[in-house]
Design a protein around this motif. Structure first.
Motif, PDB file in Angstrom:
ATOM      1  N   LYS A   1       1.370  15.710 -41.894  1.00 61.59           N
ATOM      2  CA  LYS A   1       2.752  15.977 -41.522  1.00 61.59           C
ATOM      3  C   LYS A   1       3.251  14.865 -40.597  1.00 61.59           C
ATOM      4  O   LYS A   1       2.730  14.682 -39.496  1.00 61.59           O
ATOM      5  N   THR A   2       4.253  14.167 -41.055  1.00 59.58           N
ATOM      6  CA  THR A   2       4.710  12.950 -40.383  1.00 59.58           C
ATOM      7  C   THR A   2       6.206  13.013 -40.111  1.00 59.58           C
ATOM      8  O   THR A   2       6.982  13.467 -40.955  1.00 59.58           O
ATOM      9  N   ILE A   3       6.602  12.555 -38.921  1.00 55.40           N
ATOM     10  CA  ILE A   3       8.014  12.391 -38.590  1.00 55.40           C
ATOM     11  C   ILE A   3       8.304  10.894 -38.466  1.00 55.40           C
ATOM     12  O   ILE A   3       7.594  10.178 -37.758  1.00 55.40           O
ATOM     13  N   VAL A   4       9.333  10.429 -39.157  1.00 56.05           N
ATOM     14  CA  VAL A   4       9.836   9.069 -38.969  1.00 56.05           C
ATOM     15  C   VAL A   4      11.048   9.163 -38.048  1.00 56.05           C
ATOM     16  O   VAL A   4      12.089   9.703 -38.436  1.00 56.05           O
ATOM     17  N   TRP A   5      10.890   8.653 -36.820  1.00 54.18           N
ATOM     18  CA  TRP A   5      11.981   8.712 -35.848  1.00 54.18           C
ATOM     19  C   TRP A   5      12.758   7.407 -35.896  1.00 54.18           C
ATOM     20  O   TRP A   5      12.192   6.316 -35.753  1.00 54.18           O
TER      21      TRP A   5
END
Length: 260
Positions: free
Chosen positions: A4-8
């Motif tokens: 699970k990855t967030i690209v900020w």
């Protein structure tokens, strides 16, 4: 298990600069997330500066394996409370990937403890990223180097602590070199800094760059227990593995917290 990855993304120049808006009409963060989602092991979503809590609530970070950070002109607009929150999560075990001008972000400087300054030049020159650690998981599937026709130059000295590993070294058309792919460990968190990604150039459409981003995300995921010890507990003598008898005088009363 899905990573699970967030690209900020800062998401400022896409709306304020015509060149960037034309280059990344859907936003740089969405372009990067699309690259990650080409790998079935990764589930990437996005967050931006403009969202409440910058899109990084306690609950959302608690479910995140890897956070990717791109910022440039609005580092100072990031709330310190959110930086504290991200730092804590990295120390617990969340991976952190910092891209390009994110070297001056609050979170990167916080994690590394230095100015993270460097030389730079915006001239659209060729960058050749040499793979100096071809056995590293982040370099999987690459050739001897990645060549980008147009990029911003970053030059040494790069004021960061000596990295655990160097994966890439860039050579620029103008003659400068730069350590372009660096790994660190902070607490339980894996950190990777990757240099390319100036917003006026099509760097994040390059297939080799996209491969590095996917490889780095897989590498950055922590596979152990997420934990952090902040309080420095005062262990009573009678609760030691081998109970002891108190001898002499001390500064603290039984159960009293230590100095911070």
């Amino acid at each position: 298990m899905t990573i699970k990855t967030i690209v900020w993304g800062e998401n400022v120049h896409e709306h304020s600069n015509e060149v960037v808006g034309r280059m990344y009409p859907n936003g740089m963060h969405n372009t990067i997330a699309e690259a990650l989602n080409e790998d079935a092991r990764i589930s990437a979503t996005t967050a931006t500066l403009q969202e409440p809590e910058h899109g990084l609530s306690e609950a959302r970070l608690a479910e995140t394996d890897v956070l990717i950070w791109w910022g440039h002109c609005a580092h100072g607009d990031v709330q310190d409370e959110i930086v504290d929150r991200v730092q804590r999560r990295v120390l617990e075990g969340m991976g952190l990937i910092v891209l390009h001008s994110g070297h001056f972000s609050k979170i990167f400087k916080r994690m590394l403890g230095t100015t993270c300054s460097l030389k730079w030049r915006e001239a659209g020159e060729r960058e050749r990223l040499w793979v100096v650690n071809p056995g590293h998981p982040i370099a999987l599937g690459l050739g001897e180097y990645i060549e980008l026709e147009h990029e911003e130059m970053y030059g040494e000295p790069f004021s960061v602590p000596n990295p655990d590993e160097v994966v890439f070294i860039s050579a620029f058309e103008g003659g400068e070199v730069f350590r372009s792919g660096l790994t660190y460990k902070r607490g339980n968190g894996n950190i990777f800094y990757f240099r390319p990604g100036h917003e006026t150039y099509p760097t994040y459409y390059n297939e080799d760059v996209r491969q590095v981003l996917r490889n780095a995300t897989v590498w950055a995921k922590h596979h152990g227990k997420f934990w952090i010890e902040e309080d420095g507990p005062n262990v009573p003598p009678e609760k030691a593995p081998n109970p002891v008898t108190v001898k002499g005088e001390g500064l603290h009363k039984p159960g009293e917290k230590g100095f911070k």
